[in-house]
Design a protein around this motif. Structure first.
Motif, mmCIF file in Angstrom:
data_model
loop_
_atom_site.group_PDB
_atom_site.id
_atom_site.type_symbol
_atom_site.label_atom_id
_atom_site.label_comp_id
_atom_site.label_asym_id
_atom_site.label_seq_id
_atom_site.Cartn_x
_atom_site.Cartn_y
_atom_site.Cartn_z
ATOM 1 N N TYR A 101 -10.152 -13.742 -6.878
ATOM 2 C CA TYR A 101 -10.015 -13.651 -5.428
ATOM 3 C C TYR A 101 -8.626 -14.110 -4.988
ATOM 4 C CZ TYR A 101 -14.919 -12.606 -5.607
ATOM 5 O OH TYR A 101 -16.121 -11.994 -5.894
ATOM 6 N N ALA A 102 -8.093 -15.117 -5.660
ATOM 7 C CA ALA A 102 -6.731 -15.553 -5.352
ATOM 8 C C ALA A 102 -5.742 -14.421 -5.598
ATOM 9 C CB ALA A 102 -6.366 -16.776 -6.196
ATOM 10 N N ALA A 103 -5.934 -13.701 -6.703
ATOM 11 C CA ALA A 103 -5.020 -12.612 -7.049
ATOM 12 C C ALA A 103 -5.116 -11.444 -6.083
ATOM 13 C CB ALA A 103 -5.298 -12.145 -8.476
ATOM 14 N N SER A 104 -6.252 -11.332 -5.388
ATOM 15 C CA SER A 104 -6.439 -10.206 -4.465
ATOM 16 C C SER A 104 -5.857 -10.463 -3.083
ATOM 17 C CB SER A 104 -7.936 -9.895 -4.322
ATOM 18 O OG SER A 104 -8.586 -10.873 -3.507
ATOM 19 N N LEU A 105 -5.476 -11.694 -2.802
ATOM 20 C CA LEU A 105 -5.137 -12.047 -1.425
ATOM 21 C C LEU A 105 -3.841 -11.408 -0.941
ATOM 22 C CD1 LEU A 105 -6.209 -15.795 -1.316
ATOM 23 C CD2 LEU A 105 -7.450 -13.795 -0.481
ATOM 24 N N ILE A 106 -2.870 -11.217 -1.830
ATOM 25 C CA ILE A 106 -1.628 -10.603 -1.372
ATOM 26 C C ILE A 106 -1.864 -9.150 -0.979
ATOM 27 C CG2 ILE A 106 -0.852 -9.955 -3.703
ATOM 28 C CD1 ILE A 106 2.022 -10.637 -2.701
ATOM 29 N N ALA A 107 -2.748 -8.470 -1.720
ATOM 30 C CA ALA A 107 -3.097 -7.097 -1.348
ATOM 31 C C ALA A 107 -3.902 -7.086 -0.060
ATOM 32 C CB ALA A 107 -3.879 -6.432 -2.477
ATOM 33 N N GLN A 108 -4.787 -8.065 0.106
ATOM 34 C CA GLN A 108 -5.533 -8.181 1.365
ATOM 35 C C GLN A 108 -4.577 -8.434 2.526
ATOM 36 O OE1 GLN A 108 -8.666 -7.667 2.117
ATOM 37 N NE2 GLN A 108 -8.533 -8.381 4.241
ATOM 38 N N GLN A 109 -3.549 -9.222 2.289
ATOM 39 C CA GLN A 109 -2.548 -9.470 3.310
ATOM 40 C C GLN A 109 -1.836 -8.181 3.703
ATOM 41 O OE1 GLN A 109 0.948 -11.893 2.168
ATOM 42 N NE2 GLN A 109 0.444 -13.185 3.912
ATOM 43 N N GLN A 110 -1.526 -7.353 2.710
ATOM 44 C CA GLN A 110 -0.923 -6.056 2.999
ATOM 45 C C GLN A 110 -1.863 -5.190 3.832
ATOM 46 O OE1 GLN A 110 0.109 -4.359 -0.811
ATOM 47 N NE2 GLN A 110 2.211 -5.109 -0.680
ATOM 48 N N ALA A 111 -3.148 -5.232 3.484
ATOM 49 C CA ALA A 111 -4.124 -4.448 4.238
ATOM 50 C C ALA A 111 -4.099 -4.829 5.710
ATOM 51 C CB ALA A 111 -5.515 -4.649 3.646
ATOM 52 N N ILE A 112 -4.102 -6.114 5.983
ATOM 53 C CA ILE A 112 -4.092 -6.585 7.371
ATOM 54 C C ILE A 112 -2.809 -6.148 8.071
ATOM 55 C CG2 ILE A 112 -4.041 -8.660 8.814
ATOM 56 C CD1 ILE A 112 -5.837 -9.976 6.646
ATOM 57 N N GLU A 113 -1.698 -6.229 7.350
ATOM 58 C CA GLU A 113 -0.417 -5.809 7.940
ATOM 59 C C GLU A 113 -0.420 -4.325 8.300
ATOM 60 O OE1 GLU A 113 2.314 -6.932 4.913
ATOM 61 O OE2 GLU A 113 2.339 -9.063 5.490
ATOM 62 N N HIS A 114 -1.239 -3.534 7.612
ATOM 63 C CA HIS A 114 -1.334 -2.098 7.898
ATOM 64 C C HIS A 114 -2.533 -1.769 8.791
ATOM 65 C CE1 HIS A 114 1.467 -1.895 4.446
ATOM 66 N NE2 HIS A 114 1.856 -0.755 4.989
ATOM 67 N N GLY A 115 -3.076 -2.774 9.437
ATOM 68 C CA GLY A 115 -4.157 -2.552 10.387
ATOM 69 C C GLY A 115 -5.509 -2.286 9.752
#
Length: 364
Positions: free
Chosen positions: A209-223
């Motif tokens: 889950y820690a490793a997934s957070l940067i991609a999740q952050q990108q998702a949020i940045e793209h709405g």
């Protein structure tokens, strides 16, 4: 570190300072998700001599030395399940033994000790029985239960810990997505992967889950609300979201979900949906499913619905898939199959329907 260890015997120490009933009622009226916690927790300690000091005690911070192994080497796993209050006031959990069995598999992969399934279930039951007043009622509320295990030995060195702590905490929960049951938007990660063959993808470990957070952050940045990961070898096969499994509904009524390859978490909700869909006459295929097939079949109308599932979010429809350079729409409302499967699962969990598979476990 085997699953044949004797079952634990739990002591009980009740809190002398419980949350006031008035404050608890305020929390239960609008529980949110994962922000408030009950009066007690269950803990146990493992050393090479076996499990000891198992018991229920007041909820309180854990004291950790700066050199505690988990803080440096991330040797930690967890589970998630819910307790449901039925209309008659009884309280039930959903497939707790399956969570206990998965925790054993995760523990094996992370070189942690196995906790007997019987003890896992009893630890959850003990906490739910003691804090039964914290189980909300009405709507889709529940008591979310978080069993976890981590390396608590104080040492700096790369080896499996010789002291491990098991703990169960509980949090009253409302809907996982505050916007309610409406299609969520998904970001397709092309830069990051969640897991690789031989890695920890099938284990429910903290590091995934820690490793997934940067991609999740990108998702949020793209709405977007969530991120979708592809396989790490070819970068073409759909695996799962950051915390949910995927299902694809076709126009002919068939359903496809990515097969378990060792890089996908063996979701208990995922497994339950396989059974519920079969009960209703749907043909469900577990197979490799490419991102190109996803795009092409949505564009052609062959895929009519896409939904994700997990303990926290239950069943959630997908509305839009976006990636660097494009996007596709999958509908602005939940589809009929998504709604049918979601209702079927919730009806069993809340006692509104028969339980032919024997999934519900009565606690109170």
């Amino acid at each position: 570190m085997t699953a044949t260890a004797p079952a634990l015997e739990f002591s009980t120490t009740l809190t002398s300072n419980p949350v006031a009933p008035e404050r608890r009622s305020e929390i239960l009226a609008n529980p949110g998700f994962g922000t408030n916690f009950t009066d007690h927790m269950v803990t146990a300690t493992w050393t090479p001599d076996g499990w000891r000091d198992a018991g229920l005690r007041p909820y309180a911070p854990l004291a950790l030395d700066p050199a505690t192994a988990v803080l440096h080497y991330a040797q930690a796993i967890f589970e998630g399940l819910k307790a449901y209050r039925h209309a008659d006031g009884t309280i039930w959990t959903f497939r707790p033994a399956a969570n206990g069995e998965r925790m054993i598999r995760s523990a094996h992969r992370m070189a942690l000790p196995s906790l007997p399934v019987e003890s896992f279930v009893e630890a959850v039951d003990l906490l739910v029985r003691t804090d039964a007043d914290w189980v909300p009622s009405g709507g889709e509320t529940s008591l979310y239960l978080r069993p976890f295990m981590f390396a608590s030995e104080v040492f700096l060195g790369v080896r499996p810990a010789k002291q491990v702590t098991f703990c169960v905490i509980a949090s009253p929960a409302g809907a996982y997505f505050s916007s309610g049951v409406k299609p969520v938007d998904i970001w397709l990660s092309s830069e990051y992967t969640r897991a690789a063959p031989g890695g920890t993808g099938a284990a429910k470990c903290a590091g995934n889950y820690a490793a997934s957070l940067i991609a999740q952050q990108q998702a949020i940045e793209h709405g977007c609300d969530q991120v979708c990961f592809l396989d790490a070898v070819e970068g073409k096969w759909v695996e799962e979201l950051g915390g949910m499994n995927l299902y694809f509904v076709h126009a002919d009524g068939s359903i496809v979900t990515p097969e378990l390859t060792g890089t996908i978490l063996e979701g208990i909700t995922r497994d339950s949906i396989l059974a519920l869909a079969a009960d209703r006459g749907y043909k469900v295929d577990e197979r490799r499913f490419s991102i190109d097939e996803w795009r092409d079949r949505v564009a052609s109308g062959d895929i009519t619905e896409v939904f994700a599932c997990g303990t926290a979010a239950v069943v959630t429809p997908l509305g839009r898939l976006a990636w660097d350079g494009g996007e596709l729409s999958m509908g602005s409302e939940p589809g009929p199959v998504t709604k049918e499967i979601r209702s079927a699962l919730l009806d069993v969990q809340y006692g509104r329907a028969d339980d032919p598979h024997g999934w519900m476990h009565r606690v109170v």
